[in-house]
Design a protein around this motif. Sequence first.
Motif, short mmCIF file in Angstrom:
data_model
loop_
_atom_site.label_atom_id
_atom_site.label_comp_id
_atom_site.label_asym_id
_atom_site.label_seq_id
_atom_site.Cartn_x
_atom_site.Cartn_y
_atom_site.Cartn_z
N GLY A 21 32.14 46.73 36.41
CA GLY A 21 31.29 46.92 37.58
C GLY A 21 30.94 48.35 37.91
N VAL A 22 31.39 49.32 37.10
CA VAL A 22 31.10 50.73 37.37
C VAL A 22 29.67 51.06 36.93
N PRO A 23 28.88 51.73 37.76
CA PRO A 23 27.51 52.09 37.36
C PRO A 23 27.51 52.94 36.09
N GLU A 24 26.47 52.80 35.31
CA GLU A 24 26.38 53.47 34.02
C GLU A 24 26.54 54.98 34.14
N GLU A 25 25.94 55.57 35.18
CA GLU A 25 25.99 57.03 35.31
C GLU A 25 27.39 57.55 35.63
N GLU A 26 28.29 56.67 36.08
CA GLU A 26 29.64 57.10 36.42
C GLU A 26 30.63 56.88 35.27
N LEU A 27 30.20 56.22 34.21
CA LEU A 27 31.12 55.91 33.11
C LEU A 27 31.66 57.14 32.38
N PRO A 28 30.86 58.18 32.10
CA PRO A 28 31.43 59.34 31.39
C PRO A 28 32.64 59.94 32.10
N ALA A 29 32.53 60.16 33.41
CA ALA A 29 33.64 60.74 34.15
C ALA A 29 34.84 59.80 34.17
N LEU A 30 34.58 58.49 34.34
CA LEU A 30 35.67 57.52 34.37
C LEU A 30 36.40 57.48 33.03
N LEU A 31 35.65 57.39 31.95
CA LEU A 31 36.27 57.30 30.62
C LEU A 31 37.02 58.58 30.27
N ALA A 32 36.51 59.72 30.68
CA ALA A 32 37.21 60.98 30.43
C ALA A 32 38.55 61.00 31.15
N ALA A 33 38.60 60.37 32.36
CA ALA A 33 39.84 60.35 33.13
C ALA A 33 40.82 59.32 32.60
#
Length: 546
Positions: free
Chosen positions: A480-492
């Motif tokens: 459910g995470v918006p596409e534009e927020e995935l890079p920061a989430l995956l990096a964390a």
Amino acid sequence: MESADVSAMVADLSEWTERTRREPAVDLAEAANVLCLLSDELEVPDLGELRDGDLETLLLGVYPQVLAEEGEELEDPSTVVPTVHALLDFARDSHRIGEDAHASLSEELDAVEPLFLDALSGEGELDLKEAYGLPDRIGPIRLPPDSQLAAAARQCRTLERVRQLALRFASGADNDAAAMALALGVGEHELAALSALAEELAFLDVGDAGAVIAGPGLQEWPDGSDGEVLAVWRQAFNSTLAWSLLTDAEHAGESDLDFSGAGAWFVPLFLARHRGLPVPAVSEMIEELAGEELPEPRARQAWETWVAAHGDPADALLGRLAELGAVELDGEVVRATPLAAHAIRAELVESGVDVPLLPPVEEMTAADLIELGRDGLDGELEAEANAWFAARGPEAAADELLTVAAAGGPAERIIATRLVREELGAAAEAQWRGALDVPVLRRHAKLALAMLLGPAPEFENTDEDLGWLLVDSIAGSASGVPEEELPALLAAVFQPAGPDVVERLWRLDHPATHEVLTMLGTYHPDKGVAKAARKGAFRAADRATS
């Protein structure tokens, strides 16, 4: 109105249209619908009982509400007003209403027509779902029952001042601005805003010969039904949010800054309803919105000039909203009250966003609690968890959560296992030991027991197990995470020692392996990790088809 009465009146109407050779022809089916709505919703069983304001309520309140409740749309909204005009002419010719009443009601109908057509077409209205890019469903949230919300609305200081103002006008008391402002305990500038709000809420009306009299809205606040009181409060809230700063700008002769969108920050406040927003952030949003059409240097200069002369517009607006009971200020943090959350939720539902309400805590299931973790607004899960666990006790709570986790996907497992670990601690040891026999929970159980009891061979996860947990964590966290927020989430979430870790993931039997590798390959900001993940995704796909 009984169906027989409607049929009889429609028959009389049909005969009248033929006798008078009415053009264009009257839509008799729509006429029957209007008569039923007048009777059932407004308690006007006969056209002779129509009063000023009834047609406005019918077209701007009843029609949109009934259509929304029934999930229907009018095939041709443009036929409704001509049908009502025909009914007024019929009522006059059949001596149900006099010439004066006919003229007054016809004038009211003409004034309402463009607003009615706009309301049904959606023109002039902000679609919150589209404007904020909201999903079809958010929440759920908890709100007090309507009776409690209405009780809070009845304590509203702003509405009480508006009511007192309307009563003073209607009584013929000294209406000198200075005397009125002194009596109400406000400045003359705020008095103008209260007067405008009194007219908006129909607390005041203009009678014959321009005399100001008490309006029908006074009957709905504070002594109306809970629904009427909440409707009045919501209208006052929307008016304050939309027009308050515009009125300030008009009085100040301000032409550069445009405050027409200054209320747009309130939906983000609703979405952050437990955490709230910093007051400086609200001010920055209003500044950006007000100067949106200006070059940046000119916008900044116009803002600074306004603040120097009148103060920060955010402070003025927040002060009014606090008086209305829409926000609470805690130092430099502002939060929406339940009343405001109730109003914004209604706006969101009207724009097509499902915002369900939580049941009483005793009736909440583990699935309800987990949904809060997946789709709930900021802080909603934390606000509900303690009460939910207390209502069940540790053993029953752990059993319910782990049962849902075993049947669900990665998101359900991540949320449920985290709740059991963080909320119950050692009290859930027996449930964790039972979860060792559940394949999709075994690795989570080993991890939890090792954290509770310390390292032991029976709780040790293999490299393959740890990889499985990693895929579960990424798939669950990214749900459910918006596409534009995935890079920061995956990096964390995914910080491997090197690309070789991701290369081993493709061998796992986790059902989300290919999905996670594809996600890492597309969105992870580390180029080495992304390249290794893309290679692993191809291998995982080959493995799945072989």
